[in-house]
Design a protein around this motif. Structure first.
Motif, PDB file in Angstrom:
ATOM      1  N   ASP A   8     -49.046  -9.304  47.397  1.00  0.00           N
ATOM      2  CA  ASP A   8     -49.704  -8.837  46.182  1.00  0.00           C
ATOM      3  C   ASP A   8     -50.948  -8.060  46.571  1.00  0.00           C
ATOM      4  O   ASP A   8     -51.685  -8.474  47.474  1.00  0.00           O
ATOM      5  CB  ASP A   8     -50.104 -10.013  45.283  1.00  0.00           C
ATOM      6  CG  ASP A   8     -48.898 -10.703  44.676  1.00  0.00           C
ATOM      7  OD1 ASP A   8     -47.863 -10.050  44.506  1.00  0.00           O
ATOM      8  OD2 ASP A   8     -49.004 -11.908  44.360  1.00  0.00           O
ATOM      9  N   TYR A   9     -51.182  -6.951  45.871  1.00  0.00           N
ATOM     10  CA  TYR A   9     -52.337  -6.114  46.151  1.00  0.00           C
ATOM     11  C   TYR A   9     -53.022  -5.741  44.847  1.00  0.00           C
ATOM     12  O   TYR A   9     -52.377  -5.628  43.808  1.00  0.00           O
ATOM     13  CB  TYR A   9     -51.917  -4.808  46.837  1.00  0.00           C
ATOM     14  CG  TYR A   9     -51.247  -4.997  48.173  1.00  0.00           C
ATOM     15  CD1 TYR A   9     -51.998  -5.134  49.337  1.00  0.00           C
ATOM     16  CD2 TYR A   9     -49.863  -5.020  48.277  1.00  0.00           C
ATOM     17  CE1 TYR A   9     -51.383  -5.290  50.564  1.00  0.00           C
ATOM     18  CE2 TYR A   9     -49.236  -5.172  49.507  1.00  0.00           C
ATOM     19  CZ  TYR A   9     -50.002  -5.309  50.642  1.00  0.00           C
ATOM     20  OH  TYR A   9     -49.401  -5.468  51.859  1.00  0.00           O
ATOM     21  N   SER A  10     -54.330  -5.537  44.928  1.00  0.00           N
ATOM     22  CA  SER A  10     -55.041  -4.872  43.837  1.00  0.00           C
ATOM     23  C   SER A  10     -55.366  -3.488  44.360  1.00  0.00           C
ATOM     24  O   SER A  10     -55.749  -3.321  45.523  1.00  0.00           O
ATOM     25  CB  SER A  10     -56.298  -5.641  43.444  1.00  0.00           C
ATOM     26  OG  SER A  10     -57.198  -5.687  44.502  1.00  0.00           O
ATOM     27  N   ILE A  11     -55.171  -2.484  43.510  1.00  0.00           N
ATOM     28  CA  ILE A  11     -55.342  -1.111  43.965  1.00  0.00           C
ATOM     29  C   ILE A  11     -56.369  -0.380  43.108  1.00  0.00           C
ATOM     30  O   ILE A  11     -56.594  -0.732  41.949  1.00  0.00           O
ATOM     31  CB  ILE A  11     -53.999  -0.343  43.959  1.00  0.00           C
ATOM     32  CG1 ILE A  11     -53.354  -0.332  42.578  1.00  0.00           C
ATOM     33  CG2 ILE A  11     -53.058  -0.892  44.986  1.00  0.00           C
ATOM     34  CD1 ILE A  11     -52.077   0.475  42.503  1.00  0.00           C
ATOM     35  N   GLU A  12     -56.987   0.601  43.722  1.00  0.00           N
ATOM     36  CA  GLU A  12     -57.927   1.471  43.036  1.00  0.00           C
ATOM     37  C   GLU A  12     -57.434   2.899  43.259  1.00  0.00           C
ATOM     38  O   GLU A  12     -57.174   3.305  44.395  1.00  0.00           O
ATOM     39  CB  GLU A  12     -59.324   1.281  43.618  1.00  0.00           C
ATOM     40  CG  GLU A  12     -60.422   1.820  42.751  1.00  0.00           C
ATOM     41  CD  GLU A  12     -61.782   1.430  43.298  1.00  0.00           C
ATOM     42  OE1 GLU A  12     -62.625   2.333  43.395  1.00  0.00           O
ATOM     43  OE2 GLU A  12     -61.974   0.242  43.623  1.00  0.00           O
ATOM     44  N   LEU A  13     -57.297   3.663  42.181  1.00  0.00           N
ATOM     45  CA  LEU A  13     -56.728   5.000  42.237  1.00  0.00           C
ATOM     46  C   LEU A  13     -57.803   6.078  42.345  1.00  0.00           C
ATOM     47  O   LEU A  13     -58.928   5.894  41.887  1.00  0.00           O
ATOM     48  CB  LEU A  13     -55.889   5.265  40.986  1.00  0.00           C
ATOM     49  CG  LEU A  13     -54.730   4.304  40.731  1.00  0.00           C
ATOM     50  CD1 LEU A  13     -54.121   4.561  39.364  1.00  0.00           C
ATOM     51  CD2 LEU A  13     -53.669   4.441  41.805  1.00  0.00           C
ATOM     52  N   ASN A  14     -57.415   7.217  42.915  1.00  0.00           N
ATOM     53  CA  ASN A  14     -58.298   8.382  42.947  1.00  0.00           C
ATOM     54  C   ASN A  14     -58.412   9.012  41.562  1.00  0.00           C
ATOM     55  O   ASN A  14     -59.455   9.527  41.198  1.00  0.00           O
ATOM     56  CB  ASN A  14     -57.768   9.432  43.923  1.00  0.00           C
ATOM     57  CG  ASN A  14     -57.896   8.994  45.356  1.00  0.00           C
ATOM     58  OD1 ASN A  14     -58.785   8.242  45.706  1.00  0.00           O
ATOM     59  ND2 ASN A  14     -56.989   9.463  46.190  1.00  0.00           N
ATOM     60  N   ASN A  15     -57.316   9.012  40.814  1.00  0.00           N
ATOM     61  CA  ASN A  15     -57.249   9.621  39.485  1.00  0.00           C
ATOM     62  C   ASN A  15     -56.948   8.550  38.452  1.00  0.00           C
ATOM     63  O   ASN A  15     -56.815   7.375  38.784  1.00  0.00           O
ATOM     64  CB  ASN A  15     -56.164  10.700  39.456  1.00  0.00           C
ATOM     65  CG  ASN A  15     -56.414  11.783  40.483  1.00  0.00           C
ATOM     66  OD1 ASN A  15     -57.518  12.286  40.587  1.00  0.00           O
ATOM     67  ND2 ASN A  15     -55.393  12.121  41.250  1.00  0.00           N
ATOM     68  N   ASN A  16     -56.762   8.972  37.196  1.00  0.00           N
ATOM     69  CA  ASN A  16     -56.406   7.985  36.169  1.00  0.00           C
ATOM     70  C   ASN A  16     -54.930   7.617  36.275  1.00  0.00           C
ATOM     71  O   ASN A  16     -54.145   8.300  36.935  1.00  0.00           O
ATOM     72  CB  ASN A  16     -56.780   8.481  34.764  1.00  0.00           C
ATOM     73  CG  ASN A  16     -56.004   9.715  34.361  1.00  0.00           C
ATOM     74  OD1 ASN A  16     -55.024  10.078  34.985  1.00  0.00           O
ATOM     75  ND2 ASN A  16     -56.468  10.357  33.312  1.00  0.00           N
ATOM     76  N   SER A  17     -54.552   6.552  35.615  1.00  0.00           N
ATOM     77  CA  SER A  17     -53.207   6.012  35.758  1.00  0.00           C
ATOM     78  C   SER A  17     -52.131   6.930  35.180  1.00  0.00           C
ATOM     79  O   SER A  17     -51.029   6.990  35.715  1.00  0.00           O
ATOM     80  CB  SER A  17     -53.123   4.638  35.107  1.00  0.00           C
ATOM     81  OG  SER A  17     -53.377   4.723  33.724  1.00  0.00           O
ATOM     82  N   SER A  18     -52.430   7.672  34.109  1.00  0.00           N
ATOM     83  CA  SER A  18     -51.406   8.544  33.528  1.00  0.00           C
ATOM     84  C   SER A  18     -51.030   9.672  34.487  1.00  0.00           C
ATOM     85  O   SER A  18     -49.861  10.036  34.604  1.00  0.00           O
ATOM     86  CB  SER A  18     -51.875   9.108  32.190  1.00  0.00           C
ATOM     87  OG  SER A  18     -53.058   9.845  32.360  1.00  0.00           O
ATOM     88  N   LEU A  19     -51.997  10.206  35.209  1.00  0.00           N
ATOM     89  CA  LEU A  19     -51.713  11.237  36.205  1.00  0.00           C
ATOM     90  C   LEU A  19     -50.911  10.652  37.373  1.00  0.00           C
ATOM     91  O   LEU A  19     -49.972  11.279  37.870  1.00  0.00           O
ATOM     92  CB  LEU A  19     -53.018  11.859  36.710  1.00  0.00           C
ATOM     93  CG  LEU A  19     -52.878  13.019  37.683  1.00  0.00           C
ATOM     94  CD1 LEU A  19     -52.133  14.184  37.044  1.00  0.00           C
ATOM     95  CD2 LEU A  19     -54.241  13.469  38.162  1.00  0.00           C
ATOM     96  N   ALA A  20     -51.276   9.445  37.794  1.00  0.00           N
ATOM     97  CA  ALA A  20     -50.557   8.786  38.890  1.00  0.00           C
ATOM     98  C   ALA A  20     -49.118   8.495  38.498  1.00  0.00           C
ATOM     99  O   ALA A  20     -48.189   8.715  39.292  1.00  0.00           O
ATOM    100  CB  ALA A  20     -51.272   7.496  39.283  1.00  0.00           C
ATOM    101  N   ILE A  21     -48.896   8.024  37.262  1.00  0.00           N
ATOM    102  CA  ILE A  21     -47.537   7.733  36.792  1.00  0.00           C
ATOM    103  C   ILE A  21     -46.708   9.013  36.714  1.00  0.00           C
ATOM    104  O   ILE A  21     -45.539   9.034  37.096  1.00  0.00           O
ATOM    105  CB  ILE A  21     -47.570   7.003  35.430  1.00  0.00           C
ATOM    106  CG1 ILE A  21     -48.076   5.575  35.599  1.00  0.00           C
ATOM    107  CG2 ILE A  21     -46.221   7.012  34.750  1.00  0.00           C
ATOM    108  CD1 ILE A  21     -47.127   4.625  36.294  1.00  0.00           C
TER     109      ILE A  21
END
Length: 160
Positions: A8-21
């Motif tokens: 299990d991991y917690s992640i932090e994105l460079n961009n917002n989640s909608s762009l990542a999806i």
């Protein structure tokens, strides 16, 4: 220790989640599609508005582990687990080895028991554990590249 590896991991994105999806959707084939050349896309799986469940598109390698994640704003969670098909194959091999152990006891061929127990241990620790580690790292690296993971922290399991 668990029988089947998972992380299990917690992640932090460079961009917002909608762009990542949306980036992940561009690199993922749907589970329902029948495609002869899977290597054109990075993943195969199911993607929803803020959740995904994907595996690598490599034919044999991709079946080892499944990456399941949930993204919200610029944070999220990622669970990497052993796929169901490899669990079934492992259980079948263990049952086959256990039936061989019972047969060896009945036929009084006790030297065979060692070989069968070693088969179970080698399958679990060499193929399942190390294979899972290598392939899950490859999948996480590919996912990091596609959705832009800035930080990946492993979370601990609370087995109570």
């Amino acid at each position: 220790m668990k029988l089947f590896p998972e992380n299990d991991y917690s992640i932090e994105l460079n961009n917002n989640s909608s762009l990542a999806i949306s980036e992940l959707e561009n690199q993922t084939l749907s589970k329902e599609q029948f495609v002869t050349n899977w290597n054109n896309q990075a993943f195969i799986g199911k993607i929803e508005t803020n959740e995904f469940e994907v595996k690598l598109s490599k034919k044999l390698v991709g079946e080892v582990c499944v990456l399941k994640g949930k993204l919200e704003s610029e944070k999220g969670t990622l669970k990497v687990r052993t796929s169901r098909i490899f669990k079934i194959i492992f259980v079948a091999i263990v049952l086959f080895a256990l039936s061989g152990i019972v047969t060896a006891i009945i036929q009084n061929k006790l030297e065979m028991i060692f070989h069968l127990v070693m088969t179970i241990l080698v399958m679990r620790f060499i193929f399942l554990e190390f294979g899972f580690r290598i392939i899950s790292k490859s999948g996480i690296n590919k996912l990091t590249e596609i959705i832009g993971i800035k930080e990946l922290k492993k979370t601990l399991h609370n087995n109570v």
